[in-house]
Design a protein around this motif. Structure first.
Motif, PDB file in Angstrom:
ATOM      1  N   SER A 156       0.838  -1.208   0.000  1.00 50.91           N
ATOM      2  CA  SER A 156       0.000   0.000   0.000  1.00 50.91           C
ATOM      3  C   SER A 156       0.865   1.248   0.000  1.00 50.91           C
ATOM      4  CB  SER A 156      -0.938  -0.007   1.207  1.00 50.91           C
ATOM      5  OG  SER A 156      -0.223  -0.013   2.422  1.00 50.91           O
ATOM      6  N   ALA A 160       0.772   4.298  -2.868  1.00 43.96           N
ATOM      7  CA  ALA A 160       0.592   5.696  -2.476  1.00 43.96           C
ATOM      8  C   ALA A 160       1.757   6.561  -2.936  1.00 43.96           C
ATOM      9  CB  ALA A 160       0.426   5.796  -0.963  1.00 43.96           C
ATOM     10  N   ASN A 169      -4.430   5.424   4.101  1.00 48.62           N
ATOM     11  CA  ASN A 169      -3.648   4.318   3.558  1.00 48.62           C
ATOM     12  C   ASN A 169      -3.654   3.199   4.594  1.00 48.62           C
ATOM     13  OD1 ASN A 169      -1.279   2.604   2.920  1.00 48.62           O
ATOM     14  ND2 ASN A 169      -0.856   4.139   1.373  1.00 48.62           N
TER      15      ASN A 169
END
Length: 397
Positions: A156, A160, A169
């Motif tokens: 993740s 991002a 997030n």
């Protein structure tokens, strides 16, 4: 008032295809990839199962990950990025170069109103196991980036950072339900107004040079044992099932949006309503398709079949995407949610491969004939009792 949430597009990297359309075409054709496990693993164990489902060769350079970056990333994170990149492009977003090297921004979008929600079962286990072997051998080539590579949130974080996203997030680690939970929580974030746009899915990479991960599942007795005919060894819901097909991994990512946001930019959409039927406000009879967890293990298939019959009866079409793809652990729920969305979009779905003698009287999909489901359900039952369900409805305006 709850906002309506839609699926704008998806991205996929799996054993049976790189890219959503290739993946879906192979699903509808009943394609499966089954091969002998790497011969090198025999030096460390005598596995009962001899089969797995390997990934095709992936050109990460062509997907925007430079060689220097690849030395600092676990494969599970790179797979997540590849699926997210495809999902954003398929959704019609323009990716522009950002000020930071090898980074992008999503044109026309407020980066603070975009969230990333990714599921994984074990994260950077490949990096951990390789580095552990180097450490024990006192090897000099110990990767200085190992800590950031093996952490489960690396996937993740990469999405991002590469797409300059500054909204929420989150990483979800709930075994085989990880991808399903991530999409469900992304839906909630869009529905409740935390974000306008969510990048959500699951990613996993289960290959290591010594076969540690494979051996763990094998010694637990969960993998396919009848390996005489590789093409028919993986058989969820069949009386002759012996376990699940171990997959090298993969990633599937969906782009979820608030409905009006999607309509303003002319997105092609399908409506998604998460969680239970009660949360969706739908009776069980409204469900026209069930994408089952369907691992191929004796107990899981029997229990899941009984639950489906108890809730929906015997008429609803049921299939297992794992019958084609094998088990991708933390990515499996995301792949299955993607298949459910594509089934609703196209009014057809894939067969339940190698199903000759069903273990129950459910309406398992035996041929890829057209039907017209308005509501589909994708369910995941994970180690540790982590169960998750997504309810998706076709967008009709």
């Amino acid at each position: 008032m709850k906002r309506r949430v839609v699926i704008a597009a998806g991205g996929a990297v799996g054993a049976i295809g790189i890219g959503v359309e290739q993946f879906w075409r192979n699903c509808l054709e009943g394609t499966s990839v089954v091969a002998a496990i790497p011969a090198a693993w025999d030096a460390y164990a005598e596995p009962h199962s001899r089969l797995w489902s390997p990934l095709p060769e992936i050109d990460f350079e062509a997907l925007g990950i430079a060689r220097t970056e690849r030395l600092q990333l676990d494969p599970f994170a790179m797979l997540a990025f590849a699926a997210a990149r495809e999902a954003l492009l398929n959704a019609g977003f323009s990716l522009q170069p950002a000020q930071r090297p090898r980074a992008f921004s999503i044109a026309g979008e407020d980066s603070a109103r975009i969230g990333v929600f990714l599921g994984t079962g074990i994260g950077g286990a490949c990096t951990f196991l390789h580095t552990h072997a180097v450490h024990l051998s006192r090897g000099p080539r110990y990767n200085p980036f190992v800590v950031s590579m093996l952490m489960p949130n690396a996937g993740s974080a990469l999405i991002a950072n590469k797409f300059s996203v500054h909204g929420p997030n989150a990483t979800y680690c709930v075994a085989c339900a990880s991808g399903t939970v991530s999409i469900g929580n992304a839906h909630r974030a869009v529905r409740d107004g935390q974000v306008e746009l969510a990048i959500a899915g699951g990613s996993e990479f289960l290959h290591d040079e010594h076969g540690h991960i494979f051996r763990g599942f094998d010694i637990a007795g969960t993998l396919v044992r009848d390996c005489v005919d590789p093409g028919s060894a993986n058989r969820p819901f069949d009386e002759k099932r012996s376990g699940f097909l171990f997959s090298q991994g993969g990633a599937a990512v969906l782009v979820l949006e608030e409905l009006e946001h999607a309509l303003r930019r002319g997105a092609s959409i399908e409506r998604a309503i998460r969680a239970s039927l009660a949360d969706a406000g739908l009776p069980a009879g409204a469900v026209g398709y069930v994408n089952a967890h369907g691992t191929g293990t004796v107990n899981n298939d029997a229990i899941e079949s009984a639950i489906i019959e108890r809730v929906f009866g015997r008429s609803v079409p049921v299939n297992s995407t794992k019958s084609l793809l094998g088990h991708t652990i933390g990515a499996s729920g995301a792949f299955e949610a993607l298949v459910t969305a594509l089934t609703l979009r196209d009014g057809k779905t894939h067969i339940n491969r190698n199903l000759e003698t069903p273990c129950s009287g459910l309406n398992y999909v035996r041929s890829a004939t057209a039907f017209d489901p308005q509501v589909g359900l994708s369910q995941s039952f994970a180690f540790g009792g982590h169960n998750a369900v997504l309810v998706l409805r076709r967008y009709n305006g």
